[in-house]
Design an enzyme around this catalytic site. Structure first.
Site, mmCIF file in Angstrom:
data_model
loop_
_atom_site.group_PDB
_atom_site.id
_atom_site.type_symbol
_atom_site.label_atom_id
_atom_site.label_comp_id
_atom_site.label_asym_id
_atom_site.label_seq_id
_atom_site.Cartn_x
_atom_site.Cartn_y
_atom_site.Cartn_z
ATOM 1 C CE1 TYR A 182 -4.896 5.289 -2.446
ATOM 2 C CE2 TYR A 182 -7.209 5.904 -2.584
ATOM 3 C CZ TYR A 182 -6.100 5.586 -1.835
ATOM 4 O OH TYR A 182 -6.181 5.541 -0.460
ATOM 5 C CE1 TYR B 292 -4.120 1.914 0.784
ATOM 6 C CE2 TYR B 292 -2.519 3.376 1.769
ATOM 7 C CZ TYR B 292 -3.782 3.150 1.285
ATOM 8 O OH TYR B 292 -4.710 4.156 1.287
#
Ligand SMILES: [Zn+2]
Lengths: 145, 388
Positions: free
Chosen positions: B333, B283
């Site tokens: 995203y 992440y």
């Protein structure tokens, strides 16, 4: 220049637990929240991880600290801040806690982690004063604190 | 490889991901769910658990679901991995057989609305990303939080803007050959990175991801049921989470993404070591997050993230290919579903580009700078295994 419509402390926290801190800022006094059992200091108000809220008290801080980290905000994400370039800093207070703040009188260049800083109080609205910091010169840093 | 947890991922749905798709969040979730159902060879009526990543009035009616439970889950970017764990618990306690974990956001689009409607009051500051008192000082948006960490990393280890730039270049290299990625067909150089404008010093434009629109859904079930449903289930070998506001008290907040507790649990459960991981999906909405996690997970030593990336270890053909679809920086995203979806594709051997040949294990991470007045680096670690 005082920016218009910037947020005030009451806009970002939902209760009045830190009211003594902000009241003291109006008298140009910096407070920290201290556990009287273990003498650990905190900002903002919250539980001591060892002792909860058994015996917490607001005490006066020295107003000194060191630059822990910083950033210069170039992108205008927010309409509330009208300064050309804001230096957002995290200061490690002499008493231990970290505090988000602005570093004033600096263009954000030639800064280093660990530089000594001192508190200055800035009036941002008629009844609202916030603590910001500026670099301390060498003669001041050699003074006991 | 068999799961210690007896939990597997039986299906995944990933909608188109991109800027200004003009599709509502709810419709993106519906599309993702339908893709996942088809993928797992399941019917709507088979879904008896629903976990929604985020918070909104429930949308079960629109999705046509009537499960045994429906939860909303939000712990920032750690939420998708956390949802797999919550689903695993529901499966283990026999509360559900097939749990759908569903995400859909339209960050870059004004959602299409019924007419007439008023535009009054729609313009607002992004206060939701301001984390309390720091907002008083002009600290807005997640980039500023990561910038404070980047500056600290530079100070402690001598990390440079070029070190950050090489992360952006490497992840763009992956994205440039991935159809549908934001960076498809657009490789960048280190000079491009250095020439890009400053956003929140020391983070430049090319250190930052851009919000995109998209939906994602994953279906979690027992290992046995997954094996019956599909010939390419992905095993959940281990997972762990950490929500460490203690980093605010102990002063490590800007030096750590709070990986250690989550990683320790995940690796213990999976009974593997970091040296056993074949591919990593981290992440990382900002370049510094990749460096910090490479170090904190132990792929390299503290402070050596920059040289590790510079040596090509994380790139195509490297020792630990990382964010092989372009990640959040150059792929898309979709919060933690960016790394999670790519991890699932890699474990199935179905990555559309840069499939790591023979990969058997994948580390997926999630991170959220949420929860608590100063942000607290919620972290989640997940180890996936190929069933091949
Ligand atoms: Zn105490």
């Amino acid at each position: 220049m005082i920016p218009v419509d910037r947020p005030l402390p009451g806009d970002v926290v939902e209760d009045a637990i830190d009211q003594p801190f902000w009241d003291a800022c109006r008298d140009h006094v910096l407070l920290i929240y201290r556990c009287r059992i273990c003498a650990e200091s905190f900002w903002p108000a919250g539980c001591c991880p060892q002792h909860g809220m058994q015996d917490m008290i607001w005490v006066t801080a020295s107003g000194g600290g060191t630059l822990h980290t910083w950033t210069v905000v170039h992108q205008k994400y927010s309409k509330s801040f009208t300064e050309e370039r804001t230096v957002v800093a995290v200061v490690k207070l002499d008493e231990g806690p970290l505090m988000h703040t602005n570093l004033i009188g600096s263009n954000g260049i030639d800064l280093q982690v660990g530089l000594p800083v001192g508190v200055v109080f800035q009036t941002i609205a008629s009844e609202s004063v916030i603590p910001v910091f500026q670099l301390r010169n060498q003669s001041e840093t050699s003074a006991p604190r | 490889m068999n799961s210690q947890l007896d939990v597997a991922i039986a299906g995944m749905g990933l909608t188109k991901q991109g800027r200004r798709l003009g599709i509502s969040r709810r419709e993106l979730r519906r599309q993702a769910l339908d893709l996942a159902l088809t993928d797992a060879n399941l019917q709507r009526s088979d879904i008896d658990g629903y976990i929604f990543i985020g918070a909104t009035p429930e949308d079960l009616r629109y999705l046509g679901l009537s499960p045994a439970f429906a939860y909303s889950l939000m712990t920032g970017g750690a939420s998708p991995v956390a949802s797999i764990l919550v689903a695993a618990g529901a499966v283990a306690t026999d509360q559900a057989r097939h749990v759908a974990c569903v995400y859909g956001e339209a960050y870059s689009s004004i959602p299409p609305k019924l007419n007439p409607h008023s535009n009054a009051g729609t313009e607002r500051d992004i206060k939701a990303y301001s984390y309390g008192y720091p907002y008083l000082y002009g600290m807005v948006g997640p980039a500023a939080t990561y910038a404070l960490a980047a500056r600290r990393h530079m100070s402690l280890y001598g990390t440079t803007s070029e070190d950050l730039g090489r992360v952006a270049v490497t992840e763009r290299e992956f994205a440039s050959v991935r159809p549908g990625a934001q960076g498809y067909g657009q490789p960048i150089t280190l000079d491009d990175h250095q020439d890009s404008r400053m956003i929140v010093d020391p983070l430049r434009l090319l250190d930052c991801s851009r919000p995109t629109d998209g939906g994602a859904a994953v279906i979690v079930t027992s290992s046995k049921r997954a094996a019956d449903l599909t010939d390419r289930p992905v095993e959940v070998l281990g997972a762990g989470t950490s929500h460490g506001i203690e980093s605010w008290w102990n002063g490590s907040m800007f030096e750590s993404m709070n990986v250690s507790r989550a990683a320790q649990r995940a690796f213990e459960q999976a009974q593997v070591g970091i040296e056993d991981i074949d591919v990593a999906q981290l992440y990382a909405p900002f370049t510094i997050a990749t460096l910090m996690q490479l170090e904190e997970y132990g792929f390299c030593k503290p402070g050596e993230g920059g040289s590790f990336v510079a040596a090509g270890h994380t790139g195509p053909g490297g020792t630990i290919p990382t964010n092989t679809g372009g990640g959040q920086l150059s792929g898309f995203y979709a919060t933690g579903f960016t790394p999670l979806s790519e991890g699932i594709l890699q474990m199935r051997g179905e990555a559309p580009s840069n499939q790591v040949v023979g990969a058997q294990t994948c580390l997926v991470s999630g991170s959220g700078g949420n929860g608590g007045i100063q942000g607290s680096w919620a972290h989640a670690a997940l180890i996936l295994g190929a069933a091949r």
